[in-house]
Design an enzyme around this catalytic site. Sequence first.
Site, PDB file in Angstrom:
ATOM      1  N   HIS A 114       0.845  -1.202   0.000  1.00 39.67           N
ATOM      2  CA  HIS A 114       0.000   0.000   0.000  1.00 39.67           C
ATOM      3  C   HIS A 114       0.875   1.244   0.000  1.00 39.67           C
ATOM      4  O   HIS A 114       1.827   1.338   0.776  1.00 39.67           O
ATOM      5  CB  HIS A 114      -0.898   0.016   1.248  1.00 39.67           C
ATOM      6  CG  HIS A 114      -2.110  -0.857   1.118  1.00 39.67           C
ATOM      7  ND1 HIS A 114      -3.232  -0.702   1.868  1.00 39.67           N
ATOM      8  CD2 HIS A 114      -2.359  -1.900   0.285  1.00 39.67           C
ATOM      9  CE1 HIS A 114      -4.132  -1.599   1.527  1.00 39.67           C
ATOM     10  NE2 HIS A 114      -3.620  -2.352   0.571  1.00 39.67           N
ATOM     11  N   LYS A 128       2.361   0.162  15.172  1.00 39.12           N
ATOM     12  CA  LYS A 128       3.810   0.092  15.412  1.00 39.12           C
ATOM     13  C   LYS A 128       4.281  -1.113  16.241  1.00 39.12           C
ATOM     14  O   LYS A 128       5.471  -1.439  16.243  1.00 39.12           O
ATOM     15  CB  LYS A 128       4.275   1.372  16.136  1.00 39.12           C
ATOM     16  CG  LYS A 128       4.328   2.579  15.252  1.00 39.12           C
ATOM     17  CD  LYS A 128       5.523   2.535  14.308  1.00 39.12           C
ATOM     18  CE  LYS A 128       5.337   3.365  13.076  1.00 39.12           C
ATOM     19  NZ  LYS A 128       5.236   2.662  11.823  1.00 39.12           N
ATOM     20  N   PRO A 147      -2.631   0.689  19.459  1.00 42.25           N
ATOM     21  CA  PRO A 147      -2.492   0.170  18.092  1.00 42.25           C
ATOM     22  C   PRO A 147      -2.662   1.189  16.971  1.00 42.25           C
ATOM     23  O   PRO A 147      -2.376   0.878  15.813  1.00 42.25           O
ATOM     24  CB  PRO A 147      -3.591  -0.903  18.006  1.00 42.25           C
ATOM     25  CG  PRO A 147      -4.569  -0.554  19.072  1.00 42.25           C
ATOM     26  CD  PRO A 147      -3.806   0.139  20.143  1.00 42.25           C
TER      27      PRO A 147
END
Length: 393
Positions: free
Chosen positions: A75, A299, A295
């Site tokens: 992406h 990471k 979240p």
Amino acid sequence: MTRTRTQVGIVGAGPAGLTLGHLLQLEGIDTVILEDRSRDHIEARIRAGVIEQAIVDLLVEAGAGERLQREGLVHHGIELQFAGERHRIPLSDLAGGRAIVIYGQTEIVKDLIRLRLEAGCPLHFDVEDVSVHGLDTERPLIRYRREGRDEELECEVIAGCDGYHGVCRPSIPAGVLFEFSREYPFGWLGILAEVAPSSDELVYAHHERGFALSSLRSPELSRLYVQCSPDEDLAEWPDERIWDELQTRLGLEGWTLAEGPILERGVTGMRSYVCEPMRYRRLFLAGDAAHIVPPTGAKGLNLALHDVRVLAEALADWSRSGSTAGLDAYSDTCLRRVWQAEHFSWWMTQMLHRPEDHDPFDVRLQLSQLRYVTSSDAAARSLAENYVGLEMV
Ligand code: FAD
Ligand code: DHB
């Protein structure tokens, strides 16, 4: 009591422990991995899905990225949605061409387990009563029960890769560690649904009813999250309620979220946590055992693998040359990246989640920050380079 020996005893077969075992195997260093859950359990545990380019490169270079390269979805951007509009952050354009890859943490875990077992390296599942001893000595020990028998593993070094609730960190004597933490008054309710994702890229949505995130695992599987309370009771969330909230929070004119059978669901609390240093003598902590991020910045898994890359290099150098310079620098080296990720994850979290009391002042600040990030090249670049992973040691 059976006693065996190894160079590095690794507690925990999550992404950190398995990757460390793999990297050390390439360096010719013996390891034993001990895991207190079953193989089926850890291969089914749905968690992270966003992998930084540098971590993809690490796994590929280590020969563990073949399926990731084949099946992972690259992406080049994400979307931020607020005030009824979506704004694209072109990650790769802003961050020197780097991208993210969508590939489930469970898939990384499966790939590493298969490689390790094929190589015939020791990986014991379902061990019980794991404890670490002799941390002040040159030969620390791990004790555990396996298949009903007590065993003792003598190690040169122990790697505590046993997650936030593991036994390694609490075994460090009182007064050695400094701990920093923050609890957030919300959690995420996450689902995995058997339906093609409705958007090509991840959508992080700010909404007056609370945050929502549209992600994916494959062209056939959607991964979706809604902000909830940290102790949310899943029983109060029938499928219809989950979809209604997702439709409302992610909804846009001219766009609908496709629904499908829910294959998995769970609630995750959110916290920030760091312990310093990430080492006590011959015990090295890595991954969630040493730090937790909320979240929102995607990471946690990435940080865990950055830690073990640094640790594997330091152990290899020690084994080859006898130099402890890398091991001595381990904690400081990792903590620089850890705190950067702590800041980014905190910042994304507070910008996107509905404040507990829905204080209008806080909400105005959030919207102002979102408008800035989506209109200023400098602000968007800052988000992008953190999201794809900062280039630092
Ligand atoms: P863990 O995965 O927790 O592994 C530790 C292992 O040790 C486990 O297998 C555990 O069973 C074992 N263990 C524990 N105690 C013992 C013991 N006493 N003896 C032996 N074994 C023990 N991170 C990202 O980077 N990107 C994301 O998109 C992302 N999304 C997330 C979404 C959700 C819903 C959640 C919950 C987390 C997400 N994370 C994400 C965070 C990421 O999943 C964790 O940071 C990652 O699992 C850390 O890996 P680890 O190996 O350090 O710890
Ligand atoms: C996913 C999880 C995250 O925490 C995040 O920020 C983005 C995506 C996921 O599970 O796909």
